[in-house]
Scaffold this motif. Structure first.
Motif, PDB file in Angstrom:
ATOM      1  N   CYS A  69       0.881  -0.977  -0.106  1.00  0.00           N
ATOM      2  CA  CYS A  69      -0.110  -0.124   0.097  1.00  0.00           C
ATOM      3  C   CYS A  69       0.729   1.246   0.123  1.00  0.00           C
ATOM      4  O   CYS A  69       2.111   1.191   0.387  1.00  0.00           O
ATOM      5  CB  CYS A  69      -0.876  -0.178   1.208  1.00  0.00           C
ATOM      6  SG  CYS A  69      -0.084   0.048   2.757  1.00  0.00           S
ATOM      7  N   GLY A  70       0.400   2.440   0.008  1.00  0.00           N
ATOM      8  CA  GLY A  70       1.043   3.425  -0.189  1.00  0.00           C
ATOM      9  C   GLY A  70       1.358   4.082   1.282  1.00  0.00           C
ATOM     10  O   GLY A  70       0.910   3.422   2.388  1.00  0.00           O
ATOM     11  N   VAL A  71       2.397   5.013   1.532  1.00  0.00           N
ATOM     12  CA  VAL A  71       2.550   5.424   2.935  1.00  0.00           C
ATOM     13  C   VAL A  71       2.132   6.830   2.864  1.00  0.00           C
ATOM     14  O   VAL A  71       2.216   7.685   2.053  1.00  0.00           O
ATOM     15  CB  VAL A  71       4.194   5.247   3.229  1.00  0.00           C
ATOM     16  CG1 VAL A  71       4.361   3.568   3.144  1.00  0.00           C
ATOM     17  CG2 VAL A  71       4.956   5.923   2.390  1.00  0.00           C
ATOM     18  N   GLU A  72       1.817   7.358   4.333  1.00  0.00           N
ATOM     19  CA  GLU A  72       1.415   8.413   4.489  1.00  0.00           C
ATOM     20  C   GLU A  72       2.682   9.331   4.998  1.00  0.00           C
ATOM     21  O   GLU A  72       3.609   9.021   5.836  1.00  0.00           O
ATOM     22  CB  GLU A  72       0.457   8.593   5.353  1.00  0.00           C
ATOM     23  CG  GLU A  72      -0.848   7.961   4.933  1.00  0.00           C
ATOM     24  CD  GLU A  72      -1.960   7.832   5.977  1.00  0.00           C
ATOM     25  OE1 GLU A  72      -1.846   8.226   7.062  1.00  0.00           O
ATOM     26  OE2 GLU A  72      -3.142   7.369   5.425  1.00  0.00           O
TER      27      GLU A  72
ATOM     28  N   ILE B  68       4.363  10.393  -6.195  1.00  0.00           N
ATOM     29  CA  ILE B  68       3.967  11.416  -5.233  1.00  0.00           C
ATOM     30  C   ILE B  68       2.587  11.306  -5.016  1.00  0.00           C
ATOM     31  O   ILE B  68       1.739  11.391  -6.411  1.00  0.00           O
ATOM     32  CB  ILE B  68       4.534  12.984  -5.541  1.00  0.00           C
ATOM     33  CG1 ILE B  68       6.067  12.682  -5.498  1.00  0.00           C
ATOM     34  CG2 ILE B  68       3.853  14.012  -4.473  1.00  0.00           C
ATOM     35  CD1 ILE B  68       6.714  13.986  -5.885  1.00  0.00           C
ATOM     36  N   THR B  69       1.621  11.323  -4.263  1.00  0.00           N
ATOM     37  CA  THR B  69       0.353  11.363  -4.171  1.00  0.00           C
ATOM     38  C   THR B  69      -0.105  12.267  -3.249  1.00  0.00           C
ATOM     39  O   THR B  69       0.600  12.999  -2.706  1.00  0.00           O
ATOM     40  CB  THR B  69      -0.487  10.038  -3.581  1.00  0.00           C
ATOM     41  OG1 THR B  69       0.142   9.812  -2.114  1.00  0.00           O
ATOM     42  CG2 THR B  69       0.205   8.720  -4.311  1.00  0.00           C
ATOM     43  N   GLU B  70      -1.382  12.676  -3.235  1.00  0.00           N
ATOM     44  CA  GLU B  70      -1.932  13.905  -2.216  1.00  0.00           C
ATOM     45  C   GLU B  70      -1.619  13.234  -0.757  1.00  0.00           C
ATOM     46  O   GLU B  70      -1.736  14.340   0.095  1.00  0.00           O
ATOM     47  CB  GLU B  70      -3.313  13.930  -2.209  1.00  0.00           C
ATOM     48  CG  GLU B  70      -4.060  14.303  -3.555  1.00  0.00           C
ATOM     49  CD  GLU B  70      -3.712  16.024  -3.630  1.00  0.00           C
ATOM     50  OE1 GLU B  70      -3.793  16.445  -2.612  1.00  0.00           O
ATOM     51  OE2 GLU B  70      -3.509  16.208  -4.995  1.00  0.00           O
ATOM     52  N   TYR B  71      -1.597  12.204  -0.395  1.00  0.00           N
ATOM     53  CA  TYR B  71      -1.310  11.781   0.887  1.00  0.00           C
ATOM     54  C   TYR B  71      -0.044  11.416   1.543  1.00  0.00           C
ATOM     55  O   TYR B  71       0.525  11.188   2.600  1.00  0.00           O
ATOM     56  CB  TYR B  71      -2.269  10.862   1.367  1.00  0.00           C
ATOM     57  CG  TYR B  71      -1.977   9.324   0.493  1.00  0.00           C
ATOM     58  CD1 TYR B  71      -0.906   8.524   0.576  1.00  0.00           C
ATOM     59  CD2 TYR B  71      -3.022   8.965  -0.461  1.00  0.00           C
ATOM     60  CE1 TYR B  71      -0.910   7.559   0.062  1.00  0.00           C
ATOM     61  CE2 TYR B  71      -2.870   7.960  -1.547  1.00  0.00           C
ATOM     62  CZ  TYR B  71      -1.539   7.143  -1.121  1.00  0.00           C
ATOM     63  OH  TYR B  71      -1.489   6.067  -1.936  1.00  0.00           O
ATOM     64  N   GLY B  72       0.932  11.197   0.416  1.00  0.00           N
ATOM     65  CA  GLY B  72       2.416  10.655   0.616  1.00  0.00           C
ATOM     66  C   GLY B  72       2.840   9.958  -0.647  1.00  0.00           C
ATOM     67  O   GLY B  72       3.161  10.864  -1.753  1.00  0.00           O
TER      68      GLY B  72
END
Ligand SMILES: Cc1cc2nc3c(=O)[nH]c(=O)nc-3n(C[C@H](O)[C@H](O)[C@H](O)COP(=O)(O)OP(=O)(O)OC[C@H]3O[C@@H](n4cnc5c(N)ncnc54)[C@H](O)[C@@H]3O)c2cc1C
Length: 390
Positions: free
Chosen positions: A193-196, A229-233
């Motif tokens: 999963c993505g990380v914050e 790069i995402t909105e959350y991390g």
């Protein structure tokens, strides 16, 4: 013919059905109106169905490796590829060993080929049938159109999946039923999963942009690949394999990842490229794009960044604190489910040997790259082979 019930119509359940059809009357029960919904979701970005890794290199991708070893040795990537060939789905090996169905073959066509095979082999498929618990004799109960029925089959294979992407049917709500018959389960946690990360607005404007060919590390583990790069991390194939290490660090109190923006260059080589560059030209001398520069600037102490003398070192060591993992519902896979000490080597429950368990509902883990589907197919095949043998 003895009958076997398989509950859960994902990859693990379907391959078990295929393996058992020659020797048993097989009934597959699936709560959804269609089968293999997560399999179709997995195919949306290209169906990476297995990997060309073999032997110990393959097994090292799984956790715990020792529990998965003989399962993968019995039905590993080579066997899965042969099985796909037999279904009329020739696989091809893409970059970094990832294996996909040959170009042009859509995930829905692969699923159709699997479904045709199980139908041709006389497997009975019961959709809209939801497993809702066990009766006093530890026989599964299924609900269909408001009516509850007992599954009479003497042998049952559960392949209910993990808990990510619940809209595909893999809700993980079944753990309470296993707890009620004395089977220990491990709480689900997000994997792959993505990380914050606390990102500034200056970084967030780059959301969706990938940093290609970087190396990311956490603790001892380092991975080359892509980070988005995402909105959350941050997310991407260089982040997912680090999730177990990040999770462990978070559970111990704090987690940090280190980003090497130029893994192909040593610090000395970077210094060499920088030595004749004017201050403003330094980033272009290194061919660093805007998102990379913004990350570097944000996570390097201001004085250090302005001073610039440690630039080579800093480019190779962007230290980013991670505040959390993304929620389970968004994760590609989960860890947790049936604890491995609750199952015999043949994947039947120690307390209830007539019940077998396969796929992501077992507490094993693997990174993306085709290893998850391979693990689901391998464990489904293994449980079925044990039933045939028994
Ligand atoms: C976005 C995304 C991308 C992915 N990409 C890849 C990839 O490229 N490569 C890869 O290897 N893996 C990938 N995966 C992971 C892979 O899809 C899963 O690991 C795999 O589907 C697990 O198979 P399974 O049979 O164990 O469970 P599932 O596929 O989850 O199937 C379980 C089935 O059980 C049914 N079920 C659940 N509860 C009940 C109940 N109470 N009664 C009856 N039926 C029930 C569900 O409806 C479901 O159909 C991806 C996953 C996601 C979400």
């Amino acid at each position: 013919m003895n009958s076997v019930a398989i509950i859960g119509g994902g990859p693990a359940g379907l391959i078990a059905a295929d393996r058992l059809a020659a020797t048993h009357e097989v009934h597959v029960y699936e709560q959804g109106r269609t089968l293999g919904r997560k399999f179709l979701v997995a195919g949306e970005g290209g169906l990476n169905i297995t990997n060309s890794a073999a032997g110990e290199e393959l097994i090292a991708h799984y956790s715990p490796p020792d529990r998965m070893r003989e399962i993968l040795e019995a039905f590993g990537p080579a066997e899965l590829r042969a099985w796909l060939e037999g279904l009329g789905v020739p696989p091809y090996v893409g970059s970094s060993g990832r294996v996909f169905p040959e170009r042009g073959i859509k995930p829905a066509e692969v699923l159709k080929a699997i479904m045709e095979r199980v139908n041709d082999n006389g497997v009975f498929v019961h959709t809209d049938h939801r497993f809702v618990g066990f009766d006093d004799e530890v026989r599964p109960l299924v609900e269909h159109a408001g009516t509850r029925a007992v599954i009479e089959a003497k042998i049952v294979v559960f392949a209910l999946g993990g808990a990510s992407w619940p809209k595909t049917g893999s809700t993980g709500t079944w753990t309470k039923h296993f707890e009620s018959i004395g089977v220990r389960t491990v709480p689900f946690r997000a994997s792959n999963c993505g990380v914050e990360v606390d990102l500034s607005d200056a970084i967030r404007v780059h959301a969706g942009k990938p940093l290609k060919n970087v190396a990311v590390s956490c603790g001892e583990r380092s991975v080359r690949g892509e980070v988005t790069i995402t909105e959350y991390g941050l997310e991407g194939n260089a982040i997912y394999p680090l999730v177990p290490a990040i999770r462990e660090a978070l559970e111990a109190g704090a987690a940090e990842i280190t980003l090497d923006l130029k893994p192909d260059l040593t610090a000395e080589q970077i210094d060499d490229k920088l030595k004749d560059a004017a201050w403003k030209e330094r980033m272009s001398a290194l061919r660093l794009d805007r998102p990379s520069v913004t990350l570097l600037k944000t996570f390097t102490p201001f004085e250090r960044y302005v001073d610039g003398r440690t630039m080579a070192e800093d480019v190779k060591r962007v230290q980013i604190p991670v505040t959390g993992l993304r929620p389970i519902a968004e994760a590609i896979s989960t860890v947790g489910g049936i604890a491995l000490d609750q199952v015999s080597p043949n994947l039947s429950l120690i307390m209830h040997p007539h019940l077998f368990v396969a796929g992501e509902m077992l507490d094993w883990d693997a990174p993306t790259g085709g290893f998850l589907l391979q693990g689901a197919f391998s464990t489904g095949h293994w449980a079925a082979a044990a039933i045939v043998k028994r």
